[in-house]
Design a protein around this motif. Sequence first.
Motif, PDB file in Angstrom:
ATOM      1  N   LYS A  10     -26.031 -12.899  18.877  1.00  0.00           N
ATOM      2  CA  LYS A  10     -26.294 -13.245  17.479  1.00  0.00           C
ATOM      3  C   LYS A  10     -25.562 -12.254  16.588  1.00  0.00           C
ATOM      4  O   LYS A  10     -25.196 -11.159  17.033  1.00  0.00           O
ATOM      5  CB  LYS A  10     -27.790 -13.249  17.177  1.00  0.00           C
ATOM      6  CG  LYS A  10     -28.502 -11.918  17.379  1.00  0.00           C
ATOM      7  CD  LYS A  10     -29.913 -11.931  16.778  1.00  0.00           C
ATOM      8  CE  LYS A  10     -30.763 -13.036  17.305  1.00  0.00           C
ATOM      9  NZ  LYS A  10     -32.134 -12.994  16.726  1.00  0.00           N
ATOM     10  N   PRO A  11     -25.312 -12.608  15.320  1.00  0.00           N
ATOM     11  CA  PRO A  11     -24.590 -11.710  14.425  1.00  0.00           C
ATOM     12  C   PRO A  11     -25.252 -10.334  14.352  1.00  0.00           C
ATOM     13  O   PRO A  11     -26.481 -10.208  14.393  1.00  0.00           O
ATOM     14  CB  PRO A  11     -24.647 -12.424  13.075  1.00  0.00           C
ATOM     15  CG  PRO A  11     -24.776 -13.871  13.434  1.00  0.00           C
ATOM     16  CD  PRO A  11     -25.628 -13.890  14.671  1.00  0.00           C
ATOM     17  N   LEU A  12     -24.429  -9.314  14.234  1.00  0.00           N
ATOM     18  CA  LEU A  12     -24.921  -7.934  14.202  1.00  0.00           C
ATOM     19  C   LEU A  12     -26.005  -7.739  13.154  1.00  0.00           C
ATOM     20  O   LEU A  12     -27.015  -7.081  13.412  1.00  0.00           O
ATOM     21  CB  LEU A  12     -23.741  -6.993  13.928  1.00  0.00           C
ATOM     22  CG  LEU A  12     -24.077  -5.512  13.713  1.00  0.00           C
ATOM     23  CD1 LEU A  12     -24.729  -4.916  14.966  1.00  0.00           C
ATOM     24  CD2 LEU A  12     -22.812  -4.735  13.346  1.00  0.00           C
ATOM     25  N   THR A  13     -25.820  -8.303  11.982  1.00  0.00           N
ATOM     26  CA  THR A  13     -26.778  -8.097  10.893  1.00  0.00           C
ATOM     27  C   THR A  13     -28.090  -8.831  11.122  1.00  0.00           C
ATOM     28  O   THR A  13     -29.074  -8.582  10.413  1.00  0.00           O
ATOM     29  CB  THR A  13     -26.167  -8.554   9.553  1.00  0.00           C
ATOM     30  OG1 THR A  13     -25.679  -9.886   9.677  1.00  0.00           O
ATOM     31  CG2 THR A  13     -25.014  -7.627   9.154  1.00  0.00           C
ATOM     32  N   GLU A  42     -35.354  -3.938  17.870  1.00  0.00           N
ATOM     33  CA  GLU A  42     -36.216  -4.304  18.997  1.00  0.00           C
ATOM     34  C   GLU A  42     -35.485  -5.233  19.970  1.00  0.00           C
ATOM     35  O   GLU A  42     -35.620  -5.098  21.198  1.00  0.00           O
ATOM     36  CB  GLU A  42     -37.493  -4.983  18.495  1.00  0.00           C
ATOM     37  CG  GLU A  42     -38.444  -4.068  17.735  1.00  0.00           C
ATOM     38  CD  GLU A  42     -37.970  -3.746  16.329  1.00  0.00           C
ATOM     39  OE1 GLU A  42     -38.443  -2.737  15.762  1.00  0.00           O
ATOM     40  OE2 GLU A  42     -37.115  -4.489  15.788  1.00  0.00           O
ATOM     41  N   GLU A  43     -34.704  -6.166  19.444  1.00  0.00           N
ATOM     42  CA  GLU A  43     -33.932  -7.059  20.309  1.00  0.00           C
ATOM     43  C   GLU A  43     -32.854  -6.297  21.070  1.00  0.00           C
ATOM     44  O   GLU A  43     -32.602  -6.562  22.249  1.00  0.00           O
ATOM     45  CB  GLU A  43     -33.304  -8.182  19.479  1.00  0.00           C
ATOM     46  CG  GLU A  43     -34.309  -9.205  18.976  1.00  0.00           C
ATOM     47  CD  GLU A  43     -33.681 -10.191  18.013  1.00  0.00           C
ATOM     48  OE1 GLU A  43     -33.970 -11.385  18.139  1.00  0.00           O
ATOM     49  OE2 GLU A  43     -32.905  -9.759  17.125  1.00  0.00           O
ATOM     50  N   PHE A  44     -32.198  -5.363  20.399  1.00  0.00           N
ATOM     51  CA  PHE A  44     -31.196  -4.527  21.062  1.00  0.00           C
ATOM     52  C   PHE A  44     -31.837  -3.752  22.208  1.00  0.00           C
ATOM     53  O   PHE A  44     -31.322  -3.718  23.334  1.00  0.00           O
ATOM     54  CB  PHE A  44     -30.569  -3.564  20.055  1.00  0.00           C
ATOM     55  CG  PHE A  44     -29.485  -2.691  20.633  1.00  0.00           C
ATOM     56  CD1 PHE A  44     -28.160  -3.094  20.609  1.00  0.00           C
ATOM     57  CD2 PHE A  44     -29.796  -1.453  21.206  1.00  0.00           C
ATOM     58  CE1 PHE A  44     -27.160  -2.292  21.142  1.00  0.00           C
ATOM     59  CE2 PHE A  44     -28.813  -0.646  21.751  1.00  0.00           C
ATOM     60  CZ  PHE A  44     -27.490  -1.074  21.716  1.00  0.00           C
ATOM     61  N   ASP A  45     -32.978  -3.133  21.917  1.00  0.00           N
ATOM     62  CA  ASP A  45     -33.670  -2.349  22.941  1.00  0.00           C
ATOM     63  C   ASP A  45     -34.091  -3.224  24.116  1.00  0.00           C
ATOM     64  O   ASP A  45     -34.061  -2.777  25.273  1.00  0.00           O
ATOM     65  CB  ASP A  45     -34.902  -1.662  22.343  1.00  0.00           C
ATOM     66  CG  ASP A  45     -34.549  -0.497  21.439  1.00  0.00           C
ATOM     67  OD1 ASP A  45     -33.402  -0.021  21.496  1.00  0.00           O
ATOM     68  OD2 ASP A  45     -35.436  -0.060  20.669  1.00  0.00           O
ATOM     69  N   ARG A  46     -34.493  -4.455  23.845  1.00  0.00           N
ATOM     70  CA  ARG A  46     -34.917  -5.365  24.914  1.00  0.00           C
ATOM     71  C   ARG A  46     -33.764  -5.680  25.863  1.00  0.00           C
ATOM     72  O   ARG A  46     -33.949  -5.738  27.089  1.00  0.00           O
ATOM     73  CB  ARG A  46     -35.452  -6.658  24.306  1.00  0.00           C
ATOM     74  CG  ARG A  46     -35.818  -7.744  25.320  1.00  0.00           C
ATOM     75  CD  ARG A  46     -37.119  -7.460  26.025  1.00  0.00           C
ATOM     76  NE  ARG A  46     -37.434  -8.491  27.010  1.00  0.00           N
ATOM     77  CZ  ARG A  46     -38.540  -8.499  27.756  1.00  0.00           C
ATOM     78  NH1 ARG A  46     -39.441  -7.547  27.606  1.00  0.00           N
ATOM     79  NH2 ARG A  46     -38.744  -9.457  28.632  1.00  0.00           N
ATOM     80  N   VAL A  47     -32.565  -5.866  25.318  1.00  0.00           N
ATOM     81  CA  VAL A  47     -31.400  -6.137  26.163  1.00  0.00           C
ATOM     82  C   VAL A  47     -31.083  -4.925  27.041  1.00  0.00           C
ATOM     83  O   VAL A  47     -30.834  -5.062  28.242  1.00  0.00           O
ATOM     84  CB  VAL A  47     -30.180  -6.522  25.297  1.00  0.00           C
ATOM     85  CG1 VAL A  47     -28.925  -6.642  26.167  1.00  0.00           C
ATOM     86  CG2 VAL A  47     -30.440  -7.826  24.566  1.00  0.00           C
ATOM     87  N   THR A  99     -21.890  -9.715  20.039  1.00  0.00           N
ATOM     88  CA  THR A  99     -22.269  -9.423  21.432  1.00  0.00           C
ATOM     89  C   THR A  99     -22.587  -7.935  21.633  1.00  0.00           C
ATOM     90  O   THR A  99     -22.510  -7.434  22.750  1.00  0.00           O
ATOM     91  CB  THR A  99     -21.151  -9.834  22.405  1.00  0.00           C
ATOM     92  OG1 THR A  99     -19.984  -9.027  22.153  1.00  0.00           O
ATOM     93  CG2 THR A  99     -20.799 -11.298  22.245  1.00  0.00           C
ATOM     94  N   GLU A 100     -22.968  -7.264  20.565  1.00  0.00           N
ATOM     95  CA  GLU A 100     -23.108  -5.806  20.633  1.00  0.00           C
ATOM     96  C   GLU A 100     -24.090  -5.345  21.709  1.00  0.00           C
ATOM     97  O   GLU A 100     -23.787  -4.436  22.502  1.00  0.00           O
ATOM     98  CB  GLU A 100     -23.545  -5.261  19.267  1.00  0.00           C
ATOM     99  CG  GLU A 100     -22.421  -5.153  18.250  1.00  0.00           C
ATOM    100  CD  GLU A 100     -21.993  -6.490  17.684  1.00  0.00           C
ATOM    101  OE1 GLU A 100     -20.891  -6.555  17.094  1.00  0.00           O
ATOM    102  OE2 GLU A 100     -22.751  -7.472  17.815  1.00  0.00           O
ATOM    103  N   ALA A 101     -25.280  -5.921  21.753  1.00  0.00           N
ATOM    104  CA  ALA A 101     -26.289  -5.469  22.712  1.00  0.00           C
ATOM    105  C   ALA A 101     -25.842  -5.740  24.152  1.00  0.00           C
ATOM    106  O   ALA A 101     -25.943  -4.869  25.028  1.00  0.00           O
ATOM    107  CB  ALA A 101     -27.632  -6.159  22.435  1.00  0.00           C
TER     108      ALA A 101
END
Length: 243
Positions: free
Chosen positions: A88-91, A96-101, A146-148
Amino acid sequence: MKRRVFVTGGAHGIGKGIVEAFARQGEEVVFCDLDPVLGAQTVAETGARFCQLDVTDAVSLERCMRELFETWGDIDILVNNVGISPFKPLTELSIEEFDRVIATNLRPVFITSRQLALHRQQNGNHSYGRIINLCSTRYLQSEAGTEAYSASKGGIYSLTHSLAVSLAPLHITVNAIAPGWIHVREEEQLRPEDHAFHPSGRVGTPEDIARACLFLCDEANDFLNGQTLTIDGGATIRMIYPE
């Protein structure tokens, strides 16, 4: 003698293909996954054993491995396959979603490898061991949003060569596989141009990755260590110019 194999995220997709491949060879296979329905289906189709858990729960993952050590005495082959990819878009991506990945894709590689190392240190040395980590071509290439996922796969790439050095005294080789486009969704309709994009002439399948796992686990291949094997039909070596 049957080898003892533990696969994370083995109920579907690439993980299921890996479970199937080792089971066909007659190995003892246990896989973990969060999905009880797909897990039960994989058990019925392969004869492997299923441990239902969420890999972000370190206590549950470590407990599963300790139970395997008690039952089997050791784990010969560890395949760290589990992964999620909420692009999903970075913004719009929350912390929390980043940490979950990261907790799903990267941290379990450390947890499982550490547990195997602790077990081997406490129970004497062994002459054979394999760890295979599922990376992705996105450790080196990216699209927007696709950052995470890219961060998690980049971490797996680096953790692989670090573990290879740390676990060498225990005779455990550690390699990674970086798949490209692998067709895992039955509902996804592939077009002729999707296949033609690849120099190999087709999109990949879970079986392509599973065969590479079998190769890396060959006892004679202990000189292949600390590497990341790209399996993408040649896509990443193509030079593409705008039309």
